[in-house]
Design an enzyme around this catalytic site. Structure first.
Site, PDB file in Angstrom:
ATOM      1  N   SER A  28       0.835  -1.207   0.000  1.00 17.51           N
ATOM      2  CA  SER A  28       0.000   0.000   0.000  1.00 17.51           C
ATOM      3  C   SER A  28       0.861   1.245   0.000  1.00 17.51           C
ATOM      4  CB  SER A  28      -0.870  -0.023   1.261  1.00 17.51           C
ATOM      5  OG  SER A  28      -1.456   1.234   1.490  1.00 17.51           O
ATOM      6  N   TYR A  50      -2.016  -1.330  11.030  1.00 17.64           N
ATOM      7  CA  TYR A  50      -2.245  -1.847   9.667  1.00 17.64           C
ATOM      8  C   TYR A  50      -1.087  -1.442   8.748  1.00 17.64           C
ATOM      9  CZ  TYR A  50      -3.549  -1.385   4.830  1.00 17.64           C
ATOM     10  OH  TYR A  50      -3.503  -1.414   3.468  1.00 17.64           O
ATOM     11  N   LYS A  97       2.169  -3.663   6.673  1.00 17.75           N
ATOM     12  CA  LYS A  97       2.614  -3.619   5.266  1.00 17.75           C
ATOM     13  C   LYS A  97       4.128  -3.360   5.210  1.00 17.75           C
ATOM     14  CE  LYS A  97      -1.310  -4.501   3.389  1.00 17.75           C
ATOM     15  NZ  LYS A  97      -1.527  -5.828   2.801  1.00 17.75           N
TER      16      LYS A  97
HETATM   17  C1  UD1 Z   1      -6.858   4.035   3.768  1.00 17.82           C
HETATM   18  C2  UD1 Z   1      -5.506   3.882   4.361  1.00 17.82           C
HETATM   19  C3  UD1 Z   1      -4.665   3.087   3.417  1.00 17.82           C
HETATM   20  C4  UD1 Z   1      -5.291   1.736   3.187  1.00 17.82           C
HETATM   21  C5  UD1 Z   1      -6.686   1.891   2.692  1.00 17.82           C
HETATM   22  C6  UD1 Z   1      -7.312   0.515   2.710  1.00 17.82           C
HETATM   23  C7  UD1 Z   1      -5.066   5.869   5.739  1.00 17.82           C
HETATM   24  C8  UD1 Z   1      -4.272   7.103   5.871  1.00 17.82           C
HETATM   25  N1  UD1 Z   1      -4.900   5.186   4.615  1.00 17.82           N
HETATM   26  O1  UD1 Z   1      -6.717   4.811   2.584  1.00 17.82           O
HETATM   27  O2  UD1 Z   1      -3.407   2.891   3.968  1.00 17.82           O
HETATM   28  O3  UD1 Z   1      -4.521   1.001   2.276  1.00 17.82           O
HETATM   29  O4  UD1 Z   1      -7.417   2.761   3.528  1.00 17.82           O
HETATM   30  O5  UD1 Z   1      -8.651   0.550   2.885  1.00 17.82           O
HETATM   31  O6  UD1 Z   1      -5.834   5.539   6.594  1.00 17.82           O
HETATM   32  N2  UD1 Z   1     -13.140  10.081   3.379  1.00 17.82           N
HETATM   33  C9  UD1 Z   1     -14.183  10.926   3.741  1.00 17.82           C
HETATM   34  N3  UD1 Z   1     -15.319  10.341   4.234  1.00 17.82           N
HETATM   35  C10 UD1 Z   1     -15.470   8.995   4.386  1.00 17.82           C
HETATM   36  C11 UD1 Z   1     -14.402   8.150   4.018  1.00 17.82           C
HETATM   37  C12 UD1 Z   1     -13.237   8.729   3.521  1.00 17.82           C
HETATM   38  O7  UD1 Z   1     -14.087  12.148   3.626  1.00 17.82           O
HETATM   39  O8  UD1 Z   1     -16.526   8.557   4.862  1.00 17.82           O
HETATM   40  C13 UD1 Z   1     -11.915  10.661   2.817  1.00 17.82           C
HETATM   41  C14 UD1 Z   1     -10.669  10.385   3.637  1.00 17.82           C
HETATM   42  O9  UD1 Z   1     -10.453  11.385   4.589  1.00 17.82           O
HETATM   43  C15 UD1 Z   1      -9.592  10.373   2.545  1.00 17.82           C
HETATM   44  C16 UD1 Z   1     -10.329   9.888   1.289  1.00 17.82           C
HETATM   45  O10 UD1 Z   1     -11.708  10.076   1.565  1.00 17.82           O
HETATM   46  O11 UD1 Z   1      -9.155  11.676   2.307  1.00 17.82           O
HETATM   47  C17 UD1 Z   1     -10.064   8.449   0.991  1.00 17.82           C
HETATM   48  O12 UD1 Z   1     -10.308   7.691   2.176  1.00 17.82           O
HETATM   49  P1  UD1 Z   1     -10.297   6.102   2.194  1.00 17.82           P
HETATM   50  O13 UD1 Z   1     -11.159   5.579   1.099  1.00 17.82           O
HETATM   51  O14 UD1 Z   1     -10.601   5.669   3.590  1.00 17.82           O
HETATM   52  O15 UD1 Z   1      -8.809   5.721   1.795  1.00 17.82           O
HETATM   53  P2  UD1 Z   1      -7.423   6.197   2.472  1.00 17.82           P
HETATM   54  O16 UD1 Z   1      -7.619   6.791   3.786  1.00 17.82           O
HETATM   55  O17 UD1 Z   1      -6.722   7.014   1.452  1.00 17.82           O
END
Ligand code: UD1
Length: 341
Positions: free
Chosen positions: A125, A150, A154
């Site tokens: 990741s 987590y 990795k």
């Molecule tokens: C996260 C993990 C990443 C992991 C992946 C696996 C972190 C920093 N990264 O990715 O290491 O491999 O999950 O599932 O935790 N968001 C919202 N509202 C929501 C959900 C997400 O605003 O309800 C935003 C988050 O703040 C982020 C973006 O959407 O900016 C993507 O979030 P997400 O899909 O959870 O992925 P990551 O956080 O990038």
């Protein structure tokens, strides 16, 4: 015909990769303990490819079961997806994460050594980069201290693989560092189906649009980014799946330059959370209910991939747009929930 073990092959990325492998003429055997997946995914795979892959419900934490599997099966390569991946859960129960994600890897590698299975693809990741010093991120960027157990699994997994490759020159490993996989197969027969409340952005968006969730919480709009929300590199899961097949062929053909290689898998393009929301509204024609809330602890501000190494060395690049990915995710959600057009 080469026979490939896909661990976690009924999961989100795993199932799309199984389809891609079968379409390229590989025989697939899946190991999955259904901890975050469903045996019905086999039907989806079969409906796309016409071939039902062999499947064993097996827990990779059980060393004896893993050994017995390898005694029974002849395998030419492994794509190892099976792992826990919820960042928040890993903070609450780190031992579960260390046990599940590390024991499974160690037991598989021990069997690889014992049975001479030398082609190994690992699901890593972009989380290993933490908050990067510069963007886009190349594979040469330093691995930063992990923000979650987590993420640490990795990092440790990559160290285990590097050390094992160092000690055994027969073993050939490619570690693929995913950015943010989204979307579903174009047939809408397989897709992302998280158990319980989605932690990731796109399934939360599609479930909100389908009426299962009240509204999306956008985690922060005061980041130092153009619109204040976090920036990620969203890659279509079908493109991502294809990269696994390309990587596996590289190992099988002996084209790899060293026996432990790392590649970023992303599009090279960063999109903010609010851009994703707007793009979803455009492709779906649905108005999405959302509100801005506090930042989510542990989120990095912005990450997107430098894809040059994957483009040049693997000869792979993404073909599909974020809009296509969102469209396919929405088609999948509607099919699963029985939403009328
Ligand atoms: C996260 C993990 C990443 C992991 C992946 C696996 C972190 C920093 N990264 O990715 O290491 O491999 O999950 O599932 O935790 N968001 C919202 N509202 C929501 C959900 C997400 O605003 O309800 C935003 C988050 O703040 C982020 C973006 O959407 O900016 C993507 O979030 P997400 O899909 O959870 O992925 P990551 O956080 O990038």
């Amino acid at each position: 015909m080469k026979r490939i073990l896909v661990t976690g092959g009924l999961g989100y990325i795993g199932s799309h990769t199984v389809v891609a492998l079968q379409e390229e003429g590989f025989e697939v055997v899946i190991i999955d303990n259904l901890s975050n997946s469903d045996a019905a995914v086999l039907d989806g795979i079969e409906s796309i490819t016409g071939v039902r892959p062999q499947y064993e419900n097996l827990d990779l934490r059980n060393k004896q079961d893993v050994g017995a599997f390898f005694d029974r099966n002849s395998i030419d390569g492994i794509i190892h997806f099976a792992a826990s991946k919820a960042v928040g859960e890993s903070v609450e129960d780190p031992l579960l994460y260390y046990e599940n994600n590390l024991h499974s890897l160690i037991y598989l590698l021990q069997e690889c050594k014992k049975h001479g299975v030398y082609n190994f693809i690992f699901s890593s990741s972009c989380t290993v980069y933490g908050e990067p010093d510069s963007l886009p991120i190349t594979e040469a960027a330093p691995v930063k201290e992990a923000v979650s157990p987590y993420g640490n699994t990795k990092q440790i997994s990559e160290e285990i693989l590097r050390d094992t490759c160092h000690s055994d020159e027969n073993l050939q490993v490619i570690s693929l560092r995913y950015f943010n996989p989204i979307g579903a197969h174009g047939s809408a027969s397989i897709g992302e189906l998280p158990k319980g409340k989605p932690q990731n952005l796109v399934p939360f968006i599609t479930q909100t649009a389908a009426g299962i969730r009240e509204e999306l919480s956008v985690f922060g709009d005061d980041y130092p980014t153009p619109d204040g929300s976090c920036v990620r590199d969203y890659i279509h899961v079908v493109d991502l799946a294809e990269a696994h097949v390309v990587s596996l062929k590289r190992l099988i053909s002996g084209l790899n330059e060293v026996n432990f290689e790392i590649f970023n898998l992303g599009t090279g393009r960063g999109s903010s959370v609010l851009e994703v929301v707007r793009a979803f509204e455009t492709v779906s024609g649905e108005k999405l209910k959302y509100k801005i809330v506090d930042r989510r602890p542990g989120d990095v501000i912005a990450v997107y991939a430098d894809t040059q190494k994957a483009n040049d060395v693997l000869g792979w690049k993404t073909q599909k747009t974020m809009e296509e990915a969102l469209d396919s995710a929405w088609s999948w959600e509607k099919k699963v929930r029985g939403v009328q057009e």
